[in-house]
Design a protein around this motif. Structure first.
Motif, short mmCIF file in Angstrom:
data_model
loop_
_atom_site.label_atom_id
_atom_site.label_comp_id
_atom_site.label_asym_id
_atom_site.label_seq_id
_atom_site.Cartn_x
_atom_site.Cartn_y
_atom_site.Cartn_z
N VAL A 64 0.84 -1.19 0.00
CA VAL A 64 0.00 0.00 0.00
C VAL A 64 0.87 1.24 0.00
O VAL A 64 1.89 1.29 0.69
CB VAL A 64 -0.90 0.00 1.26
N ALA A 65 0.45 2.23 -0.75
CA ALA A 65 1.15 3.52 -0.73
C ALA A 65 0.60 4.34 0.41
O ALA A 65 -0.47 4.93 0.30
CB ALA A 65 0.96 4.25 -2.06
N SER A 66 1.30 4.35 1.51
CA SER A 66 0.92 5.14 2.67
C SER A 66 2.14 5.31 3.54
O SER A 66 2.84 4.33 3.80
CB SER A 66 -0.18 4.45 3.48
N MET A 67 2.39 6.52 3.97
CA MET A 67 3.53 6.70 4.87
C MET A 67 3.21 6.22 6.27
O MET A 67 4.05 5.64 6.94
CB MET A 67 3.94 8.18 4.91
N THR A 68 2.01 6.47 6.71
CA THR A 68 1.63 6.02 8.05
C THR A 68 1.18 4.57 7.99
O THR A 68 0.74 4.08 6.95
CB THR A 68 0.53 6.91 8.64
N ALA A 81 9.89 7.04 2.55
CA ALA A 81 9.42 8.42 2.77
C ALA A 81 9.11 8.66 4.24
O ALA A 81 9.41 9.73 4.78
CB ALA A 81 8.18 8.69 1.91
N GLN A 84 12.42 9.02 6.12
CA GLN A 84 13.05 10.31 5.83
C GLN A 84 12.25 11.46 6.49
O GLN A 84 12.83 12.46 6.91
CB GLN A 84 13.13 10.53 4.32
N SER A 85 10.95 11.28 6.57
CA SER A 85 10.13 12.27 7.24
C SER A 85 10.48 12.33 8.73
O SER A 85 10.65 13.41 9.30
CB SER A 85 8.66 11.91 7.05
N THR A 88 13.80 14.08 9.03
CA THR A 88 13.82 15.51 8.73
C THR A 88 13.09 16.32 9.78
O THR A 88 13.49 17.45 10.10
CB THR A 88 13.17 15.76 7.35
N LEU A 89 12.03 15.76 10.32
CA LEU A 89 11.15 16.55 11.18
C LEU A 89 11.48 16.44 12.66
O LEU A 89 10.82 17.08 13.48
CB LEU A 89 9.68 16.14 10.94
N SER B 271 -2.80 9.49 4.94
CA SER B 271 -1.53 9.49 4.22
C SER B 271 -1.70 8.85 2.85
O SER B 271 -1.19 9.36 1.84
CB SER B 271 -0.47 8.75 5.04
N ALA B 272 -2.39 7.73 2.81
CA ALA B 272 -2.62 7.06 1.52
C ALA B 272 -3.37 7.98 0.57
O ALA B 272 -3.06 8.04 -0.63
CB ALA B 272 -3.39 5.76 1.74
N LEU B 275 -0.98 10.65 -0.81
CA LEU B 275 -0.07 10.12 -1.84
C LEU B 275 -0.83 9.90 -3.15
O LEU B 275 -0.27 10.10 -4.24
CB LEU B 275 0.60 8.84 -1.36
N ALA B 302 3.35 15.99 6.39
CA ALA B 302 4.48 15.18 5.91
C ALA B 302 4.08 14.40 4.67
O ALA B 302 4.87 14.27 3.71
CB ALA B 302 4.96 14.25 7.00
N SER B 303 2.87 13.85 4.66
CA SER B 303 2.41 13.11 3.49
C SER B 303 2.22 14.05 2.30
O SER B 303 2.49 13.67 1.15
CB SER B 303 1.11 12.38 3.80
N ALA B 306 5.65 14.60 0.89
CA ALA B 306 6.09 13.42 0.14
C ALA B 306 5.36 13.35 -1.20
O ALA B 306 5.96 13.02 -2.24
CB ALA B 306 5.86 12.16 0.94
N LEU B 335 9.44 20.80 6.25
CA LEU B 335 8.51 20.12 5.35
C LEU B 335 8.88 20.35 3.89
O LEU B 335 8.83 19.43 3.07
CB LEU B 335 7.09 20.62 5.61
N LEU B 338 11.82 18.34 3.04
CA LEU B 338 11.42 16.94 2.88
C LEU B 338 10.88 16.71 1.47
O LEU B 338 11.22 15.73 0.81
CB LEU B 338 10.38 16.55 3.92
#
Lengths: 656, 375
Positions: A64-68, A81, A84-85, A88-89, B271-272, B275, B302-303, B306, B335, B338
């Motif tokens: 799945v495309a989701s950062m969380t 991602a 890296q988030s 960075t944060l 987030s999904a 994206l 953040a999302s 990205a 941000l 990023l």
């Protein structure tokens, strides 16, 4: 029509009764490039087991495309991602590229900790290292290690458990070690090749993408079958145990091909480079996260103390899981087989293992099918969140334990009527591994007086649930109770007072008498009254006997004067109440108020607590020599250790 | 029931419960396992089972399996293999009452044949076959098939009972095979039959009933923005996640963005959604603007960053760089950095170099940027 359908049905029956791949007794496919073996492509499905379909009994996960985090598995790009988030944060996260894969992709390591390399007290911090994603098909592991990353960062300012870990430990993570392999496996989420009993490539790729002919990468197309069996097993490429005990293979098509020489693979070198972020000399814990089986597979060098500590640590971590993991150590002294855990156990003398996370058996553990034993590599989406939390609980407990044992570092007694401070003492750093006790106040406590005792430690000792109540950490015994607190009067018989029953852990700031020192629940307080009937005619020494365990069941450092550290596979300066060095600790008797019939009396000479004053039982006689000159060196070591308590104990205090 | 079937069934019944394996557990190496299932005896028995399956003879097939489960003349490997294969065949044919009873008994069977699947498992072996698990799979398959058949008939008749039944079963157990069966019926139904179900599904979902999968099927088939909106507002996470790429495929750009905007408000799918909006933003300026605006929302910032990075467009990189040069806060700078960091476009690197040269930002941020540029 019915006959034709039946014929089709027969031809499409689940798997050929006579498979084209030939598998030997060691599980190796001996004809990988044969037609009907290497060029067979299987498809994992939920319910269809016909032909080259392999039913799992649940939907095969698709990245799945989701950062969380989601109820499933994130694609590599999203995981990256997210990492890296977080880097960075957050000031508490550092990271660097520790290597490059054969395809030229970056391999990142991240370290989570505050800016300094010291604990909150100022002592050198320990470090822990966790690897994930070394085997491409084990999708649980990048998710689990990322969960550790996310959780530490999310809790960094919680004033409690997580902030303690961030400020007192350096956590180094490699969430995805085999980047090339993982991306390849994710590119084919439902396809594998070769044989149902030993599926390879695609979703079932284990190794990296090393092409042994070109020394470059194999291609990413699983339909080009000539390279589907190639790659190096990154968990057989480390130098410790390389090529030994028949634990790996020199065949390039083997699932456990070890490579042409030790440490030949960039991913292995990257992990070793990641260790330097600890830095390496401060490492106290290594775990290589794999699936599946629910095992802690631990190398055991010839170091008794290390092996005992490793076992105890693993057992505490296992207890924190909601599933039945087992501890599976190697025979003592066997050299290993080239795993990364072998590298760290032998080379660094730290608790190290291959941690095989769930499931135990396979997809059938979740209501699915066994699928020739390989469904265990395909955790259902619906189990991902729970798996992450379960592995997280284990890791956090392990980090907490290896951050160091607890020490009682401050005490205060106040008169509850007048609010006067009757006793105040604290241990403060006086050197790189030493503390000095400062007694700021020591006034007489009188029989009949009412007091409030406050004790603080160098780490949070408990955790709380969302309702704010102190609870046990999963699988551990210390709960809300503060444990043994005894007001001893060693020169009097039968007049000691047990105080622990009424004690409460403190989760408000402010220090003594009602708040924690640095982190929530790093202190407790208890009100008590000295009975009128205590028979004292002169100033009489007292001792606060403290027998707490922290939330991971580690006992106190019995002598806070020497700060605990780690070295040569064991704890350093982790004493029991008698001052004996070891790995168990004990009770603390360092705070010594006194009682007197009248206020204003001068303090008397101090006395040891009863446990420290009691002579130990006589040492057992040494075992007889085994004959021949010299005897068994281990007997001499035992003899030395047996004499140490007597030699070092005077008045319950450790000799300098 | 024919005489032959009755004979087999009676014999199977007299053997009592089929759950206890005839053999103790043991670990077998792969070569031995392979040889066992390739020997003529096992192959012949397998052929018999296949023939029964091809004829749709569920009772006989199940009875034969129950006999196999107690056949001490078979090796354990052959026994378990035949059970597994025969049960999979049973899953594909219509059950009888007798077959259901036998499979139910087999469902409590424990594995006996183990193997070492992964070289890193040490001495830990895992079941090579698990006939009990396969039997449970068969029971679920039949239940799913029954539910599909019932739902198909209801759909054809224009009835909405399947929706109510789905909602009821979803409350009790979201892995209930009845749910899959009803969903399969919806998936295979013609549009005119589904059209009659739309009001019921929409209403149920709006009321908080768990008809998620049905709603997604309808939303996609009818390209229904309102239904996608309801899904993103009300459905559970798995369906909300599944709906995100479907919304982009099924809807026009404007409707897709509106739907994804609603999805972005969910903590468990935001987030999904961001994206995916990033994918839409490849060609949709409104989506790009949405992402830039979202940088101000901590929960999804953040999302959003990205997502902007993933567009990998020089104009976007330049826009991000421009905003970075004018950023007023460290949070905003981080941000935007990023976004550039995750942007593969060469222009993004240029913008990072400009930022590095500016000396702006915290020491930590400057260090991170220097490190990236040095790679």
């Amino acid at each position: 029509m019915r006959h034709a359908a039946s014929l089709v049905f027969l031809l499409g029956a689940a798997g050929p009764a006579s498979a084209a791949c030939v598998i030997d007794a060691n599980g190796e496919i001996t004809n990988p490039f044969a037609n009907g073996c290497g060029n067979v492509i299987f498809t994992y499905t939920e319910n269809d087991n016909l032909g080259n379909n392999i039913a799992l009994g649940y939907p095969p996960p698709v990245p799945v495309a989701s950062m969380t985090a989601v109820a499933g598995f994130r694609e590599y790009g999203s995981l990256f991602a997210q990492h890296q988030s977080l880097l960075t944060l957050n000031d508490e996260v550092d990271g660097e590229v520790v290597g490059h894969t054969l395809a030229g992709r970056d391999i990142w390591a991240y370290d989570i900790g505050d800016a300094d390399s010291t604990t909150a007290e100022g002592f050198p911090e320990g470090a822990v290292l966790v690897n994930g994603g070394i085997h491409a098909r084990e999708w649980q592991t990048p998710e689990a290690v990322t969960a550790v990353f996310e959780t530490l960062v999310a809790g960094k300012s919680d004033q409690g458990f997580f902030q303690y870990l961030v400020e007192n430990l350096n956590t180094v993570l490699v969430p995805v070690n085999n980047v090339d392999g993982f991306i390849q496996a994710q590119a084919y989420p439902v396809n594998a090749t070769a044989d149902r009993q030993q599926p390879r490539e695609g979703r079932m790729r284990r190794k990296n993408l090393h092409n042994p002919v070109t020394d470059d990468t194999i291609d990413a197309d699983i339909t080009t079958v000539a390279d589907n069996f190639w790659g190096v097993d990154l968990n057989r490429n480390s130098s410790q145990g390389y090529g030994q005990q028949n634990g790996s293979s020199s065949s390039v098509t083997s699932l456990i091909y070890r490579g042409t020489e030790p440490n030949s693979e960039p991913e292995v070198l990257a992990l070793q480079q990641a260790a330097t972020l600890g830095p390496a000399a401060r490492l106290r814990f290594y775990s290589d996260t794999h699936s599946f089986g629910q095992d802690y597979l631990a190398p055991r060098p010839d170091n008794t103390r290390l092996n005992a500590i490793t076992q105890a640590l693993a057992q505490r971590m296992i207890a924190a899981s909601g599933r039945s993991y087992v501890y599976g150590p190697d025979p003592v002294g066997t050299p290993g087989i080239g795993t990364t855990a072998d590298h760290f156990a032998f080379g660094f003398e730290i608790p190290s293992w291959t941690l095989e996370v769930e499931p135990e058996n396979g997809g059938q553990d979740y209501g699915g099918l066994a699928t020739h034993g390989h469904s265990g590599f395909i955790l259902p989406d619906a189990e991902a969140a729970r798996m992450r939390n379960d592995v997280l609980r284990q890791y956090l407990l392990g980090f907490y334990r290896q951050s160091g044992p607890p020490a009682a570092i401050a005490a205060e007694i106040r008169d509850t009527d007048s609010n006067a401070v009757m006793y105040r003492a604290h241990w403060d750093r006086s050197g790189s591994n030493a503390r000095v006790l400062t007694v700021e106040a020591n006034e007489a406590l009188v029989p009949g007086g009412s007091y409030r005792l406050w004790i603080a430690f160098n780490k949070p000792m408990r955790i709380r649930n969302s309702g704010g109540s102190v609870v046990s950490y999963a699988g551990q015994s210390p709960g809300a109770a503060v444990g043994t607190v005894r007001f001893e009067m060693p020169s009097l018989t039968g007049q000691d007072i047990e105080l622990g029953g009424g004690g409460t852990w403190l989760n408000v700031p402010g220090g003594a008498p009602n708040g924690y020192l640095r982190y929530t629940d790093d202190a407790f307080a208890v009100n008590f009254r000295l009975p009128d009937t205590i028979d004292v005619t002169a100033a009489t020494p007292a001792v606060l006997f403290l027998g707490q365990q922290d939330l991971a069941q580690m006992a106190l450092d019995g002598d806070p004067a020497s700060a605990v550290d780690w070295g040569s596979g064991a704890w350093l300066r982790y004493e029991n109440v008698e001052g004996d060095d070891g790995d168990i600790g004990g009770a603390d008797c360092s705070f010594k108020p006194f009682i007197a019939p009248d206020a204003g009396s001068a303090p008397p000479a101090e006395a040891p607590c009863r446990e420290a004053a009691t002579p130990p039982p006589p040492s057992p006689p040494p075992p007889p020599n085994r004959g021949g000159g010299g005897g068994d060196g281990s007997s001499l070591v035992l003899l030395l250790l047996a004499f140490l308590p007597i030699a070092r104990r005077i008045n319950g205090r450790r000799l300098p | 029931m024919t005489g032959g079937i009755a004979r087999y069934f009676a014999l199977a019944c007299t053997l009592g419960l089929a759950s206890v394996p005839a053999h103790a557990t043991h670990v077998v190496d792969p070569a031995t396992a392979r040889q066992t299932i390739e020997n003529p005896i096992a192959a012949a028995r397998d052929a018999e089972l296949s023939a029964l399956a091809a004829g749709g003879r569920a009772t006989e097939l199940a009875a034969r399996l129950e006999l196999i489960a107690h056949d001490a003349t078979l090796t354990d490997v052959a026994q378990e293999w035949l059970l597994d294969r025969g049960l999979h065949s049973l899953a594909r044919i219509a059950p009888t009452r007798e077959a259901r009873a036998i499979v139910a008994r087999l469902a409590s069977r424990v594995p006996v044949v183990y193997t070492r699947v992964d070289p890193d498992h040490g001495d830990r072996a895992t079941p090579l076959y698990d006939a009990g698990a396969t039997a449970r799979f068969v029971l679920r398959s039949w239940e799913r098939n029954d539910a599909r058949g019932t739902a198909q008939a209801e759909l054809a008749a224009g009835l909405t009972q399947a929706v109510d039944r789905y909602a009821q079963h979803a409350v009790e157990d979201d892995r209930d095979p009845v749910l899959d069966g009803i969903a399969e019926a919806f998936r295979n139904a013609p549009m005119r039959e589904l059209a009659a179900q739309r009001p019921a599904v929409s209403s149920a979902l709006a009321q908080g009933q768990r008809v998620d999968a049905l709603a997604l099927i309808l939303a996609e088939r009818f390209a229904d923005p309102a239904l996608f909106g309801l899904i993103f507002d009300n459905a559970g996470q798995p369906t909300a996640l599944a709906a995100i790429p479907v919304a982009t495929r099924a809807l026009d750009a404007s409707s897709a963005l509106a739907a994804l905007t609603r999805a972005s408000r969910r903590p468990d799918a935001g987030s999904a959604a961001m994206l995916e909006i990033g994918r839409v933003a490849q060609s949709d300026p409104a989506a790009r603007q949405f992402l830039f605006d979202a940088l101000a929302e901590p929960r999804i910032a953040a999302s959003a960053a990205a997502a902007l990075g993933r567009i990998s467009d020089s104009a976007v990189s330049a826009d991000v760089g421009q905003r970075l040069s004018q950023a007023h806060s460290e949070d905003e700078r981080r941000l935007l950095v990023l976004a550039l960091r995750l942007d593969a476009n060469p222009g993004a690197r240029d913008e990072l170099e400009r930022f590095a040269a500016s000396g702006a930002g915290s020491p930590k941020l400057r260090k991170d940027v220097r490190q990236w540029l040095a790679q």
